[in-house]
Motif scaffolding. Structure first.
Motif: not given
Length: 560
Positions: A350-352, A377-381
Motif C-alpha cells: 500500500g505504498i505510493d 527506477g521506482v521512487f516515492s511521490p
C-alpha cells in the motif's frame, strides 16, 4: 565460554569464524548434518554446466582446515535433534549414537528446505534438487547420458540450472507457475529475460505447474504432466520451486516463529531466548523499503547476520539494518539485477510510488561494443528512491550496486542525479545511466516532463493523437496502427500541422526509448499542446504489453 553453532555454510561459519577472532579462549563447536561444512552453494549450477570444472573448487573449507586456521571444532554428519533451553544443552545424533552438549551461547543457522510440491512422482530417482555439492556432482555426471531436462521453477536457481543444462547440450523445458520468469522482476523487465532464454533454445512454459511425473514415455526416463494437459518427456527433473525456513528444531524448542515459520530475531540476531542467536535463511528480516517481515534467503545477508550474532555474543552492539533484497542472475548473454522494492511489492504494502524506465548504452555510444542497458527506477511521490531493476548484456551489475548503495543511504532523485561516477568511454558515459535515471525522475517530479505509461495505452488510443517521432525507417518496421509519424527533427517545422491533427485532443508522443519523444514533448508543450512522452518508449511498451500488434509498411506523415 562454550559456543555451539548449528549449521555451517554462510551464516553458521561466519558466526563461528567471527567468534574465534574476537575470543581466542572460547570453545567453539560447529555441528553440520551434511558432509560439507563450508561450500559455495551459489556456485552449484556452474559446476553442473561445466564452467566450474572440479567439484573440489566448491569446497571452501574442511573441518581440518578450519581447525588449523581458526581452531574450530567442526563436526560434519552431526545432526542436532533437540534443544533443551532450560538445561542449555542440545542432543546430537552422531555417527556413533547420540550425545549431549551444553552451551553458554547457541547459534542457529539451519538454512532453508526445498519446497517439494505434493504431486505424484516427486520421489522418482530422476527427480532431484540442486542445493548440495552431492546433488551438483550427481547432476553433472548425469548430463553425460541425458538428452532432455525439465526445470520446475524459473527463479534464480531455476534459470541458472536451465542455462547449465543448455551448456551441456540438453533440451530444456523451464516451467513456472507465475505468469513470468523471475517473478521478483517487473513484468516488462522479466520479458527481456524470457526472450533471451527462448533465443538460446529453452522451452519456457509460464502460468502453469506440474501435476504429476510418471516413469517412461516418448523415449525418455520420465514424463512430466503439466496443468494445461501438456506432457513433457525428460531424463532429469530438477525441482526449484522455492524454499521454506528450516525452523522445526527452533519451533520444537519453543522459540518464537512468524506465521510462516521463520525464526524471529531482534536487531542483534537474538531469538526469544537470551542464550540463543540465529542467522541465515531460516530467520525473519525486515525489508528496508516496505517494512514487511519474512525470510530473504540470500548469501550476503546471511554472512553479515552470522558475523553480527558473534559480535552480540561477545557483547558488541552492531544492530542490523533492514534488508534490501539486492540480487543478480545471469541468463546466457543477459544479466538481471534488482534492489529494494518492486512495484508489485509496493502495491501489496500500500505504498505510493512512480516508475521511470530508461534504455541507455552501457558505455559511451561512440566507443565500440556499446549495448543497450534497460534500467528501471521506482521512487516515492516525494522523489526518494524505493527500488531499481536492470537488465542488459553488460553494466547491469555495477548500476544496481550503485543504486543499492544509494537506497541504503536514503538518496532521492537529486542525490542520484548528482552522483559522481567514474567515466571513461570503455566503462560508461559522462552522463551515466544512473545519473540519467535521476535526471528523468527529477523532470517528472518538477513537471518538466509529463509522461504517459504503457498502462495508459488503451486510453491514449481512444482519446489522444498518438505521435511516433522515430525515423521513417523505424516507423515502417513496426508501429502502433493509430500512431502518426513525424520525426522529432521536424516537430518545429510542422507544429501548426500537429495542432490541426490534434484538434484539441491531447498529444501522446512515443519513440524507441523515450529520449526523442521527450525532446518532441518539450517543443509541443511550449507551443501550448497537452503533450506527454511515453515512459521507456517502444522498448518498454512491447515488453509490457504481451501480444501487442504492430503495423508495418509505408511511411504516413502526420503533416500530409
Amino acid at each position: 565460554m562454550r559456543i555451539l553453532v548449528i549449521g555451517g555454510v554462510a551464516g553458521g561459519m561466519s558466526a563461528a569464524a567471527r567468534a574465534r577472532r574476537l575470543n581466542e579462549q572460547a570453545e567453539i563447536i560447529v555441528f553440520e548434518k551434511g558432509k560439507y561444512v563450508s561450500f559455495a552453494n551459489c556456485g552449484l549450477p556452474y559446476h553442473v554446466g561445466g564452467e566450474i570444472e572440479q567439484d573440489s573448487y566448491l569446497l571452501l573449507h574442511s573441518p581440518a582446515s578450519l581447525k588449523a586456521e581458526l581452531d574450530l571444532d567442526v563436526r560434519t554428519e552431526h545432526e542436532v535433534i533437540s534443544i533443551d533451553r532450560e538445561a542449555q544443552s542440545v542432543l546430537v545424533a552422531t555417527p556413533d549414537g547420540t550425545e549431549t552438549f551444553t552451551y553458554d551461547a547457541l547459534v542457529l543457522s539451519p538454512g532453508a528446505d526445498a519446497i517439494v510440491p505434493p504431486i505424484p512422482g516427486v520421489d522418482l530417482p530422476q527427480v532431484t534438487h540442486l542445493r548440495t555439492v552431492d546433488e551438483a556432482r550427481e547432476l553433472a555426471a548425469r548430463t553425460a547420458d541425458a538428452k532432455r531436462a525439465v526445470v520446475m521453477g524459473a527463479g534464480f536457481i531455476g534459470l541458472e540450472t536451465a542455462e547449465a543444462f543448455r551448456h551441456r547440450g540438453l533440451e530444456v523445458t523451464l516451467v513456472e507457475l507465475a505468469p513470468q520468469v523471475l517473478p521478483p522482476l517487473a513484468p516488462e523487465m522479466s520479458a527481456l529475460v524470457e526472450k533471451e532464454l527462448r533465443s538460446h533454445g529453452v522451452d519456457v512454459r509460464t502460468g502453469v505447474a506440474a501435476t504429476g511425473i510418471r516413469e517412461g514415455g516418448d523415449d525418455a526416463a520420465v514424463t512430466v504432466t503439466l496443468g494445461d494437459g501438456a506432457e513433457v518427456p525428460a531424463d532429469i527433473v530438477v525441482m526449484s520451486v522455492g524454499v521454506r525456513p528450516n525452523s522445526a528444531l527452533a519451533g520444537e524448542a519453543g522459540l518464537e516463529l512468524t506465521d510462516r515459520g521463520a525464526i524471529v530475531v531482534d536487531s542483534l540476531q537474538r531469538t526469544s531466548d537470551p542464550h540463543i542467536w540465529a542467522a541465515g535463511d531460516a530467520i525473519a528480516v525486515r525489508h528496508g523499503v516496505t517494512g514487511q517481515v519474512g525470510p530473504v534467503p540470500l548469501a550476503g545477508p546471511a554472512n553479515r547476520q552470522g558475523r553480527r550474532a558473534a559480535d552480540s555474543i561477545m557483547g558488541r552492539v552492531d544492530e542490523a539494518q533492514p534488508v534490501l533484497g539486492t540480487a543478480i542472475v545471469r541468463a546466457f548473454g543477459l544479466t538481471a539485477a534488482m534492489t529494494g522494492a518492486s512495484p508489485r511489492m509496493l502495491d501489496a504494502a500500500g505504498i505510493d510510488y512512480f516508475v521511470v524506465h530508461t534504455h541507455p548504452g552501457n558505455h559511451a555510444g561512440y566507443f565500440p561494443g556499446s549495448q543497450i542497458l534497460h534500467l528501471m527506477g521506482v521512487f516515492s511521490p516525494e522523489g526518494k528512491l524505493l527500488g531499481a531493476q536492470a537488465v542488459g548484456p553488460d553494466g547491469a551489475d555495477k548500476r544496481i550496486d550503485v543504486l543499492a548503495t544509494a537506497l541504503r543511504a536514503g538518496f532521492d532523485v537529486d542525490d542520484i542525479a548528482e552522483l559522481e561516477l567514474a567515466y571513461a568511454p570503455p566503462f560508461g558515459s559522462a552522463k551515466d545511466p544512473v545519473n540519467m535515471l535521476g535526471f528523468l525522475a527529477q523532470n517528472v517530479l518538477n513537471g518538466t516532463t509529463k509522461v504517459w505509461r504503457f498502462q495508459d495505452l488503451d486510453w491514449a488510443r481512444e482519446n489522444a493523437l498518438l505521435l511516433d517521432v522515430r525515423s521513417e525507417r523505424e516507423y515502417a518496421m513496426g508501429h502502433l496502427p493509430e500512431a502518426m509519424n513525424l520525426p522529432h527533427t521536424h516537430i518545429r517545422e510542422y507544429i501548426e500541422g500537429v495542432k490541426q491533427l490534434a484538434a484539441g485532443r491531447p498529444v501522446r508522443v512515443l519513440c524507441a526509448s523515450g529520449v526523442r519523444s521527450y525532446y518532441a514533448h518539450r517543443v509541443l508543450a511550449q507551443h501550448g499542446l497537452d503533450s506527454a512522452t511515453l515512459d521507456g518508449g517502444m522498448f518498454t511498451l512491447v515488453e509490457a504489453v504481451p501480444g501487442l500488434e504492430l503495423a508495418t509498411g509505408a511511411f504516413q506523415p502526420a503533416h500530409a
